[in-house]
Design a protein around this motif. Structure first.
Motif, PDB file in Angstrom:
ATOM      1  N   LEU A  60      89.157  31.761  51.004  1.00 21.48           N
ATOM      2  CA  LEU A  60      89.086  32.233  49.618  1.00 21.48           C
ATOM      3  C   LEU A  60      89.382  33.724  49.530  1.00 21.48           C
ATOM      4  CD1 LEU A  60      85.948  30.213  48.494  1.00 21.48           C
ATOM      5  CD2 LEU A  60      88.201  30.068  47.417  1.00 21.48           C
ATOM      6  N   LYS A  61      88.807  34.499  50.453  1.00 20.96           N
ATOM      7  CA  LYS A  61      89.062  35.932  50.451  1.00 20.96           C
ATOM      8  C   LYS A  61      90.531  36.242  50.702  1.00 20.96           C
ATOM      9  CE  LYS A  61      86.729  39.115  50.551  1.00 20.96           C
ATOM     10  NZ  LYS A  61      86.463  40.110  49.459  1.00 20.96           N
ATOM     11  N   ALA A  62      91.149  35.505  51.622  1.00 22.60           N
ATOM     12  CA  ALA A  62      92.570  35.715  51.919  1.00 22.60           C
ATOM     13  C   ALA A  62      93.431  35.422  50.693  1.00 22.60           C
ATOM     14  CB  ALA A  62      92.996  34.833  53.092  1.00 22.60           C
ATOM     15  N   ALA A  63      92.958  34.505  49.821  1.00 20.65           N
ATOM     16  CA  ALA A  63      93.697  34.160  48.600  1.00 20.65           C
ATOM     17  C   ALA A  63      93.381  35.100  47.447  1.00 20.65           C
ATOM     18  CB  ALA A  63      93.377  32.721  48.196  1.00 20.65           C
ATOM     19  N   GLY A  64      92.406  36.001  47.636  1.00 18.57           N
ATOM     20  CA  GLY A  64      92.080  36.966  46.593  1.00 18.57           C
ATOM     21  C   GLY A  64      90.885  36.606  45.736  1.00 18.57           C
ATOM     22  N   SER A  65      90.176  35.528  46.072  1.00 23.04           N
ATOM     23  CA  SER A  65      89.023  35.116  45.280  1.00 23.04           C
ATOM     24  C   SER A  65      87.784  35.934  45.625  1.00 23.04           C
ATOM     25  CB  SER A  65      88.739  33.628  45.482  1.00 23.04           C
ATOM     26  OG  SER A  65      89.668  32.835  44.784  1.00 23.04           O
ATOM     27  N   GLN A  66      86.748  35.797  44.801  1.00 19.53           N
ATOM     28  CA  GLN A  66      85.483  36.498  44.987  1.00 19.53           C
ATOM     29  C   GLN A  66      84.485  35.612  45.740  1.00 19.53           C
ATOM     30  OE1 GLN A  66      83.800  39.638  43.264  1.00 19.53           O
ATOM     31  NE2 GLN A  66      85.844  40.208  43.977  1.00 19.53           N
ATOM     32  N   VAL A  67      83.735  36.210  46.651  1.00 20.30           N
ATOM     33  CA  VAL A  67      82.690  35.501  47.396  1.00 20.30           C
ATOM     34  C   VAL A  67      81.387  36.286  47.283  1.00 20.30           C
ATOM     35  CG1 VAL A  67      81.943  34.652  49.652  1.00 20.30           C
ATOM     36  CG2 VAL A  67      84.362  34.522  49.023  1.00 20.30           C
ATOM     37  N   TRP A  68      80.329  35.604  46.871  1.00 10.98           N
ATOM     38  CA  TRP A  68      79.009  36.214  46.810  1.00 10.98           C
ATOM     39  C   TRP A  68      78.090  35.524  47.814  1.00 10.98           C
ATOM     40  CZ3 TRP A  68      77.861  36.036  40.803  1.00 10.98           C
ATOM     41  CH2 TRP A  68      78.805  36.841  40.134  1.00 10.98           C
ATOM     42  N   ALA A  69      77.061  36.254  48.258  1.00 11.00           N
ATOM     43  CA  ALA A  69      76.062  35.694  49.164  1.00 11.00           C
ATOM     44  C   ALA A  69      74.668  35.989  48.624  1.00 11.00           C
ATOM     45  CB  ALA A  69      76.210  36.284  50.567  1.00 11.00           C
ATOM     46  N   GLN A  70      73.748  35.065  48.856  1.00 16.38           N
ATOM     47  CA  GLN A  70      72.345  35.300  48.498  1.00 16.38           C
ATOM     48  C   GLN A  70      71.731  36.269  49.492  1.00 16.38           C
ATOM     49  OE1 GLN A  70      70.044  31.703  48.087  1.00 16.38           O
ATOM     50  NE2 GLN A  70      68.093  32.796  47.941  1.00 16.38           N
ATOM     51  N   ASP A  71      70.842  37.129  49.020  1.00 16.90           N
ATOM     52  CA  ASP A  71      70.264  38.119  49.921  1.00 16.90           C
ATOM     53  C   ASP A  71      69.192  37.508  50.822  1.00 16.90           C
ATOM     54  OD1 ASP A  71      68.011  37.861  48.304  1.00 16.90           O
ATOM     55  OD2 ASP A  71      67.897  39.979  47.777  1.00 16.90           O
ATOM     56  N   GLU A  72      68.903  38.213  51.901  1.00 12.67           N
ATOM     57  CA  GLU A  72      67.972  37.695  52.899  1.00 12.67           C
ATOM     58  C   GLU A  72      66.570  37.504  52.338  1.00 12.67           C
ATOM     59  OE1 GLU A  72      66.409  38.702  57.456  1.00 12.67           O
ATOM     60  OE2 GLU A  72      67.689  40.142  56.385  1.00 12.67           O
ATOM     61  N   ALA A  73      66.118  38.437  51.519  1.00 11.57           N
ATOM     62  CA  ALA A  73      64.735  38.404  51.037  1.00 11.57           C
ATOM     63  C   ALA A  73      64.421  37.163  50.213  1.00 11.57           C
ATOM     64  CB  ALA A  73      64.439  39.665  50.224  1.00 11.57           C
ATOM     65  N   SER A  74      65.393  36.640  49.476  1.00  6.49           N
ATOM     66  CA  SER A  74      65.126  35.489  48.604  1.00  6.49           C
ATOM     67  C   SER A  74      65.543  34.162  49.222  1.00  6.49           C
ATOM     68  CB  SER A  74      65.821  35.670  47.251  1.00  6.49           C
ATOM     69  OG  SER A  74      67.241  35.663  47.389  1.00  6.49           O
ATOM     70  N   CYS A  75      66.164  34.191  50.414  1.00  6.89           N
ATOM     71  CA  CYS A  75      66.573  32.956  51.083  1.00  6.89           C
ATOM     72  C   CYS A  75      65.386  32.287  51.774  1.00  6.89           C
ATOM     73  CB  CYS A  75      67.637  33.235  52.149  1.00  6.89           C
ATOM     74  SG  CYS A  75      69.309  33.427  51.522  1.00  6.89           S
ATOM     75  N   VAL A  76      65.324  30.965  51.699  1.00  5.97           N
ATOM     76  CA  VAL A  76      64.373  30.225  52.521  1.00  5.97           C
ATOM     77  C   VAL A  76      64.800  30.317  53.980  1.00  5.97           C
ATOM     78  CG1 VAL A  76      63.441  27.928  53.018  1.00  5.97           C
ATOM     79  CG2 VAL A  76      63.692  28.681  50.650  1.00  5.97           C
ATOM     80  N   ILE A  77      66.090  30.098  54.236  1.00  4.02           N
ATOM     81  CA  ILE A  77      66.682  30.274  55.570  1.00  4.02           C
ATOM     82  C   ILE A  77      67.920  31.154  55.417  1.00  4.02           C
ATOM     83  CG2 ILE A  77      67.807  29.162  57.529  1.00  4.02           C
ATOM     84  CD1 ILE A  77      64.985  28.345  57.562  1.00  4.02           C
ATOM     85  N   TYR A  78      67.919  32.314  56.043  1.00  6.35           N
ATOM     86  CA  TYR A  78      69.052  33.233  55.927  1.00  6.35           C
ATOM     87  C   TYR A  78      70.037  32.954  57.048  1.00  6.35           C
ATOM     88  CZ  TYR A  78      71.519  37.661  55.100  1.00  6.35           C
ATOM     89  OH  TYR A  78      72.471  38.623  54.820  1.00  6.35           O
ATOM     90  N   GLY A  79      70.781  31.852  56.908  1.00  9.55           N
ATOM     91  CA  GLY A  79      71.757  31.462  57.907  1.00  9.55           C
ATOM     92  C   GLY A  79      73.168  31.487  57.346  1.00  9.55           C
ATOM     93  N   MET A  80      73.454  30.594  56.405  1.00  6.85           N
ATOM     94  CA  MET A  80      74.788  30.520  55.812  1.00  6.85           C
ATOM     95  C   MET A  80      75.194  31.821  55.113  1.00  6.85           C
ATOM     96  SD  MET A  80      74.579  26.545  54.530  1.00  6.85           S
ATOM     97  CE  MET A  80      75.852  26.715  53.283  1.00  6.85           C
TER      98      MET A  80
END
Length: 379
Positions: free
Chosen positions: A331-351
């Motif tokens: 997606l990034k290579a195609a120019g799209s936007q990628v968001w990630a959930q922050d560590e503090a609010s994740c149940v498991i901060y893996g993906m």
């Protein structure tokens, strides 16, 4: 460090069997057992285990009520046992909303038929659940308003030949994987754009996270949505139906040939792969045994990149592993936007961590911020 486990089940046989399996692995210590929910709550406070395995149907107090009280008094990662039925799915989703982290199918036949497979599955799951972010456990369940749904219309698109799962799962040779982000990502105002698709991928902790995000979206949300949640085939329809009742947008388990349309979220069915073709349709394909996840976030993200190029807003929420990272790379290579959930609010901060460490996240938001920022970026 040894992982301390409290085993809760009204079946003496099941308690003994789980205790034997866990005790055979040096990583675990079973510090206690309980035969009903009330006893489980008391022992959770007294013994302070790292993980609790929990049955649902028990005398005195059921498992869901016990989970709620444990989260109030002594927040502890809970692994629920569930039957792979529609009713089992409903109960499991209730338990996850109450605060349970993950679940395993309760199948007595597997205990005697394939003990080694059962041992690996149980130990791997308990080990993973032990890494849960306890701060995320103590938060209240998401508010679930129910509102009338607006009338929506379908959109047309041109026809082309769809891709295969292996084509979209194959990572392109772009942007080297780094061990740390090259620069910090700030929580700045999201980039507004005429997005053709919002794609959300998640795993452990995802059902509650998706509920939080989707219930914040208005019924006139202008973009189609696809959801990829690691979940068994028996659960995804029940989960989609549950979300549909709670959300202003429409939510359904995806079927082959469904058209993408504004205000509709399509949930990938468990055990299969969901792709998007150039006509704006989803294609539901058999789960490829060579792929670890069925459904796979990488597969759906990759197909979205090939169809919509820079017009995708992708979000990676809480979950174990790194599924979604290679799809995010495409997606990034195609120019799209990628968001990630922050560590503090994740149940498991893996993906989300995998996406951030690969320097693929355009923004990092807390779970509470994801929905409002999606709205601001798309409306």
């Amino acid at each position: 460090m040894t992982i301390k486990v409290l085993v809760v089940d009204d079946s003496g046989f099941f308690r003994r069997r789980l205790t034997e399996i866990l005790s055979s692995d040096h990583d675990f210590e079973v510090v206690g057992t309980a035969s009903n929910g009330r006893e489980a709550v008391e022992k959770a406070v007294e013994l302070r285990p790292d993980v609790i395995t929990m049955d649902y149907e028990m005398p005195v107090m059921d498992g869901i009520t016990a989970v709620k009280q444990i989260m109030q008094r002594s927040p502890t990662p809970v692994l629920m046992f569930s039957s792979l039925t529609h009713e089992g799915a409903r109960v499991t989703l209730d338990a996850l909303e109450a605060g349970a982290v993950d679940y395993l199918p309760k199948n007595f036949e597997d205990i005697s038929r394939n003990p080694e497979r059962l041992k690996k599955m149980l130990c791997d799951k308990v080990r993973a659940v032990s890494h849960t972010n306890k701060r995320a456990l103590s938060r209240p369940a998401p508010v679930t308003p129910v509102a009338s749904k607006p009338v929506t219309t379908r959109v047309a698109a041109k026809a082309e030949v769809p891709l295969t799962p292996r084509e979209v799962a194959r990572p392109p040779v772009t942007r080297p994987l780094t061990t740390e982000p090259s620069s910090p990502v700030t929580k700045s105002k999201p980039k507004a754009k005429n997005y053709k698709l919002v794609a959300i991928g998640t795993s452990t902790g995802g059902p509650v996270a998706l509920q939080k995000v989707l219930t914040s979206l208005p019924g006139n949300f202008p973009a189609p949505i696809v959801l990829i949640q690691h979940m068994p085939a028996a659960f995804t329809k029940a989960f989609a139906d549950r979300l549909d009742k709670l959300c202003q947008i429409d939510v359904k388990e995806a079927e082959d040939g469904d058209m993408l349309r504004p205000g509709l979220a399509l949930l990938a069915p468990g055990g299969k792969q969901m792709m998007i073709d150039p006509r704006g349709q989803v294609r539901i394909l058999p789960g490829d045994e060579r792929l670890n996840y069925k459904p796979s976030v990488d597969v759906t993200f990759g197909s979205a990149a090939k169809v919509f190029n820079d017009k995708v807003l992708a979000v990676v929420l809480t979950g174990m592993g790194a599924d979604g990272r290679e799809g995010a790379r495409m997606l990034k290579a195609a120019g799209s936007q990628v968001w990630a959930q922050d560590e503090a609010s994740c149940v498991i901060y893996g993906m989300p961590m995998a996406v951030v460490k690969a320097d693929l996240a355009d923004a990092i938001y807390s779970l509470d911020e994801v929905g409002p920022n999606i709205i601001e970026a798309c409306l």
